[in-house]
Design a protein around this motif. Structure first.
Motif, PDB file in Angstrom:
ATOM      1  N   GLY A 249     -11.615  32.347   3.478  1.00  0.00           N
ATOM      2  CA  GLY A 249     -10.309  31.859   3.041  1.00  0.00           C
ATOM      3  C   GLY A 249      -9.980  32.288   1.626  1.00  0.00           C
ATOM      4  O   GLY A 249      -8.840  32.686   1.329  1.00  0.00           O
ATOM      5  N   LEU A 250     -10.986  32.253   0.743  1.00  0.00           N
ATOM      6  CA  LEU A 250     -10.759  32.675  -0.639  1.00  0.00           C
ATOM      7  C   LEU A 250     -10.436  34.168  -0.707  1.00  0.00           C
ATOM      8  O   LEU A 250      -9.568  34.592  -1.484  1.00  0.00           O
ATOM      9  CB  LEU A 250     -11.996  32.360  -1.484  1.00  0.00           C
ATOM     10  N   SER A 251     -11.127  34.973   0.101  1.00  0.00           N
ATOM     11  CA  SER A 251     -10.840  36.412   0.121  1.00  0.00           C
ATOM     12  C   SER A 251      -9.423  36.673   0.592  1.00  0.00           C
ATOM     13  O   SER A 251      -8.707  37.513   0.024  1.00  0.00           O
ATOM     14  CB  SER A 251     -11.834  37.133   1.040  1.00  0.00           C
ATOM     15  N   SER A 252      -8.987  35.958   1.632  1.00  0.00           N
ATOM     16  CA  SER A 252      -7.623  36.123   2.126  1.00  0.00           C
ATOM     17  C   SER A 252      -6.600  35.698   1.080  1.00  0.00           C
ATOM     18  O   SER A 252      -5.559  36.345   0.905  1.00  0.00           O
ATOM     19  CB  SER A 252      -7.423  35.295   3.400  1.00  0.00           C
ATOM     20  N   ALA A 253      -6.907  34.606   0.364  1.00  0.00           N
ATOM     21  CA  ALA A 253      -5.983  34.121  -0.664  1.00  0.00           C
ATOM     22  C   ALA A 253      -5.821  35.157  -1.780  1.00  0.00           C
ATOM     23  O   ALA A 253      -4.721  35.360  -2.301  1.00  0.00           O
ATOM     24  CB  ALA A 253      -6.485  32.802  -1.246  1.00  0.00           C
ATOM     25  N   LEU A 254      -6.911  35.845  -2.124  1.00  0.00           N
ATOM     26  CA  LEU A 254      -6.836  36.858  -3.176  1.00  0.00           C
ATOM     27  C   LEU A 254      -5.897  37.993  -2.781  1.00  0.00           C
ATOM     28  O   LEU A 254      -5.172  38.528  -3.622  1.00  0.00           O
ATOM     29  CB  LEU A 254      -8.233  37.416  -3.462  1.00  0.00           C
ATOM     30  N   THR A 255      -5.920  38.375  -1.494  1.00  0.00           N
ATOM     31  CA  THR A 255      -5.023  39.450  -1.050  1.00  0.00           C
ATOM     32  C   THR A 255      -3.569  39.011  -1.109  1.00  0.00           C
ATOM     33  O   THR A 255      -2.679  39.831  -1.329  1.00  0.00           O
ATOM     34  CB  THR A 255      -5.355  39.882   0.381  1.00  0.00           C
ATOM     35  N   LEU A 256      -3.316  37.714  -0.918  1.00  0.00           N
ATOM     36  CA  LEU A 256      -1.930  37.223  -0.949  1.00  0.00           C
ATOM     37  C   LEU A 256      -1.411  37.104  -2.383  1.00  0.00           C
ATOM     38  O   LEU A 256      -0.253  37.404  -2.662  1.00  0.00           O
ATOM     39  CB  LEU A 256      -1.846  35.868  -0.249  1.00  0.00           C
ATOM     40  N   PHE A 257      -2.289  36.669  -3.284  1.00  0.00           N
ATOM     41  CA  PHE A 257      -1.837  36.454  -4.663  1.00  0.00           C
ATOM     42  C   PHE A 257      -1.825  37.737  -5.486  1.00  0.00           C
ATOM     43  O   PHE A 257      -1.248  37.776  -6.565  1.00  0.00           O
ATOM     44  CB  PHE A 257      -2.737  35.417  -5.349  1.00  0.00           C
ATOM     45  N   ASN A 258      -2.505  38.773  -4.996  1.00  0.00           N
ATOM     46  CA  ASN A 258      -2.542  40.026  -5.751  1.00  0.00           C
ATOM     47  C   ASN A 258      -2.240  41.188  -4.819  1.00  0.00           C
ATOM     48  O   ASN A 258      -3.152  41.880  -4.349  1.00  0.00           O
ATOM     49  CB  ASN A 258      -3.924  40.209  -6.397  1.00  0.00           C
ATOM     50  N   PRO A 259      -0.959  41.452  -4.542  1.00  0.00           N
ATOM     51  CA  PRO A 259      -0.603  42.511  -3.581  1.00  0.00           C
ATOM     52  C   PRO A 259      -1.095  43.889  -4.004  1.00  0.00           C
ATOM     53  O   PRO A 259      -1.383  44.729  -3.157  1.00  0.00           O
ATOM     54  CB  PRO A 259       0.929  42.458  -3.575  1.00  0.00           C
ATOM     55  N   SER A 260      -1.232  44.139  -5.315  1.00  0.00           N
ATOM     56  CA  SER A 260      -1.653  45.471  -5.755  1.00  0.00           C
ATOM     57  C   SER A 260      -3.091  45.780  -5.330  1.00  0.00           C
ATOM     58  O   SER A 260      -3.479  46.942  -5.184  1.00  0.00           O
ATOM     59  CB  SER A 260      -1.535  45.576  -7.278  1.00  0.00           C
ATOM     60  N   ALA A 261      -3.901  44.750  -5.129  1.00  0.00           N
ATOM     61  CA  ALA A 261      -5.291  44.956  -4.697  1.00  0.00           C
ATOM     62  C   ALA A 261      -5.441  44.844  -3.186  1.00  0.00           C
ATOM     63  O   ALA A 261      -6.553  44.982  -2.663  1.00  0.00           O
ATOM     64  CB  ALA A 261      -6.202  43.927  -5.364  1.00  0.00           C
ATOM     65  N   PHE A 262      -4.310  44.632  -2.496  1.00  0.00           N
ATOM     66  CA  PHE A 262      -4.370  44.357  -1.056  1.00  0.00           C
ATOM     67  C   PHE A 262      -5.014  45.501  -0.279  1.00  0.00           C
ATOM     68  O   PHE A 262      -5.869  45.289   0.581  1.00  0.00           O
ATOM     69  CB  PHE A 262      -2.968  44.088  -0.521  1.00  0.00           C
ATOM     70  N   ASP A 263      -4.597  46.758  -0.575  1.00  0.00           N
ATOM     71  CA  ASP A 263      -5.108  47.895   0.195  1.00  0.00           C
ATOM     72  C   ASP A 263      -6.606  48.054   0.045  1.00  0.00           C
ATOM     73  O   ASP A 263      -7.310  48.377   1.013  1.00  0.00           O
ATOM     74  CB  ASP A 263      -4.402  49.185  -0.234  1.00  0.00           C
ATOM     75  N   GLN A 264      -7.127  47.835  -1.173  1.00  0.00           N
ATOM     76  CA  GLN A 264      -8.569  47.969  -1.372  1.00  0.00           C
ATOM     77  C   GLN A 264      -9.330  46.846  -0.681  1.00  0.00           C
ATOM     78  O   GLN A 264     -10.347  47.075  -0.029  1.00  0.00           O
ATOM     79  CB  GLN A 264      -8.894  47.952  -2.871  1.00  0.00           C
ATOM     80  N   ILE A 265      -8.837  45.631  -0.807  1.00  0.00           N
ATOM     81  CA  ILE A 265      -9.530  44.491  -0.210  1.00  0.00           C
ATOM     82  C   ILE A 265      -9.455  44.541   1.309  1.00  0.00           C
ATOM     83  O   ILE A 265     -10.394  44.153   2.003  1.00  0.00           O
ATOM     84  CB  ILE A 265      -8.927  43.178  -0.731  1.00  0.00           C
ATOM     85  N   ARG A 266      -8.345  45.082   1.832  1.00  0.00           N
ATOM     86  CA  ARG A 266      -8.153  45.125   3.283  1.00  0.00           C
ATOM     87  C   ARG A 266      -9.283  45.876   3.973  1.00  0.00           C
ATOM     88  O   ARG A 266      -9.696  45.542   5.068  1.00  0.00           O
ATOM     89  CB  ARG A 266      -6.811  45.791   3.591  1.00  0.00           C
ATOM     90  N   PHE A 267      -9.819  46.919   3.312  1.00  0.00           N
ATOM     91  CA  PHE A 267     -10.897  47.706   3.903  1.00  0.00           C
ATOM     92  C   PHE A 267     -12.093  46.826   4.232  1.00  0.00           C
ATOM     93  O   PHE A 267     -12.691  46.933   5.300  1.00  0.00           O
ATOM     94  CB  PHE A 267     -11.286  48.814   2.932  1.00  0.00           C
ATOM     95  N   TRP A 268     -12.450  45.924   3.318  1.00  0.00           N
ATOM     96  CA  TRP A 268     -13.632  45.093   3.550  1.00  0.00           C
ATOM     97  C   TRP A 268     -13.340  43.919   4.472  1.00  0.00           C
ATOM     98  O   TRP A 268     -14.249  43.294   4.959  1.00  0.00           O
ATOM     99  CB  TRP A 268     -14.191  44.590   2.214  1.00  0.00           C
ATOM    100  N   SER A 269     -12.066  43.605   4.661  1.00  0.00           N
ATOM    101  CA  SER A 269     -11.759  42.459   5.513  1.00  0.00           C
ATOM    102  C   SER A 269     -11.838  42.811   6.989  1.00  0.00           C
ATOM    103  O   SER A 269     -11.934  41.915   7.819  1.00  0.00           O
ATOM    104  CB  SER A 269     -10.367  41.906   5.188  1.00  0.00           C
TER     105      SER A 269
END
Length: 331
Positions: free
Chosen positions: A161-181
């Motif tokens: 849940g915390l990882s998902s929240a980070l992608t929502l609050f920081n769209p600029s990091a979304f593409d990088q985080i999406r890979f690990w999700s």
């Protein structure tokens, strides 16, 4: 089971791994026949096919090999030291802890390099392991496998849940985080497998070295100590190996679940509960499953399915079959 039967299974497993690695190089959006693959390897052919092999399928295949070795070995280690056949890095939240650490490092520390991802993933995996172990022991007494599993599921859900929240609050990091999700073996150069290879090999060697202690550990702390084993030392070494293996696998491919749970069951079904045999089979069989799932994901639909999705589809019926077989889950 006789040693001869186990060696026969081991030979079959090694041949299967070689065949699946060759298939991983040959099959995809554009099929490359074996004779053409040989020409590329011998330097007699250039062009598109060579580019596909060296900048796509070879890095991907090696990534699947080392990530698979890491996932299978860490799963067998966690099941052995917790004496819980339902434990694996995914269920106990270890992989999600590593993913959360990577997400935090991207958002707050600006991490971009693989070495940074591995460093933070290892810290996340270690902290998650210790937290789950601590919560599982709350109330005193020895660690209960059911409490440990419930603690891992609950803590893993929080991490996810915390990882998902980070992608929502920081769209600029979304593409990088999406890979690990989602979990994927799709990489374009050899830097990733070359970086994680020594880490994975060290983790596997530690796991192989402590297999006699793991066998004694399965008899219980008191009996293991009476037999001359050192359970605490084995647990610390296992924790170091799990941290290295989960950190490397998550940094290279994201949180791929399920295979770490399933493969140790298959290994025990093939060679029995002796950890000296279970561990080598996990090291060999997990890359087979991971690469096979990756091939299926590539050829099944245009645009491919992520390997973490395919492993879930392939693994569920196999695990149900194993659970229905009496003795398949014994440690």
């Amino acid at each position: 089971m006789h040693t001869r039967q186990r060696l026969t299974w081991l030979a079959i497993a090694l041949i299967s791994l070689c065949v699946i690695m060759l298939a991983s190089l040959c099959f995809g959006a554009k099929a490359i026949p074996l004779h053409q693959l040989w020409n590329i390897a011998s330097g007699h052919e250039t062009g598109l096919a060579k580019t596909i092999i060296y900048e796509g399928r070879l890095p991907r295949t090696l990534n699947g090999l080392f990530v698979g070795m890491a996932l299978g070995t860490s799963g067998a280690l966690i099941q052995a030291i917790t004496r819980n056949p339902l434990a694996d890095p995914g269920i106990l939240g270890v992989n999600l802890g590593a993913s959360l650490a990577i997400a935090l490092s991207i958002v707050f520390l600006g991490a971009t390099q693989l070495s940074e991802f591995f460093f933070y993933a290892a810290i996340g995996a270690l902290l998650a392991s210790l937290l789950v172990y601590y919560v599982g022991r709350l109330g005193g007494g020895r660690v209960d496998p059911l409490k440990l599993t419930l603690a891992g599921v609950a803590i893993g859900a929080v991490f996810g849940g915390l990882s998902s929240a980070l992608t929502l609050f920081n769209p600029s990091a979304f593409d990088q985080i999406r890979f690990w999700s989602v979990g994927s073996l799709d990489i374009r150069n050899l830097a990733v497998p070359f970086f994680i290879a020594p880490v994975v090999i060290i983790g596997c060697l530690i796991a192989l070295a402590i297999t006699p202690a793991l066998n004694a550990f399965g008899l219980g702390d008191s009996l293991a100590t009476a037999l001359g084993s050192q359970p605490a030392r084995a647990q610390i070494l296992a924790l170091i190996a799990i941290t290295l293996l989960c950190g490397a696998a998550t940094a290279a491919a994201g949180p791929i679940g399920f295979v770490s749970l399933m493969i140790p069951h298959i290994a025990r079904w093939m060679v029995g509960p002796d950890q000296r045999w279970v561990m080598p089979f996990c090291i060999i069989l997990t890359p087979c499953l991971l690469l096979f799932a990756d091939i299926v994901g590539r050829v099944l639909i245009v645009g491919e399915l992520r390997v973490s999705i395919v492993t879930a589809f392939l693994g569920a019926p196999i695990l149900i079959y194993l659970v229905r077989r009496k003795g398949a889950s014994s440690l």
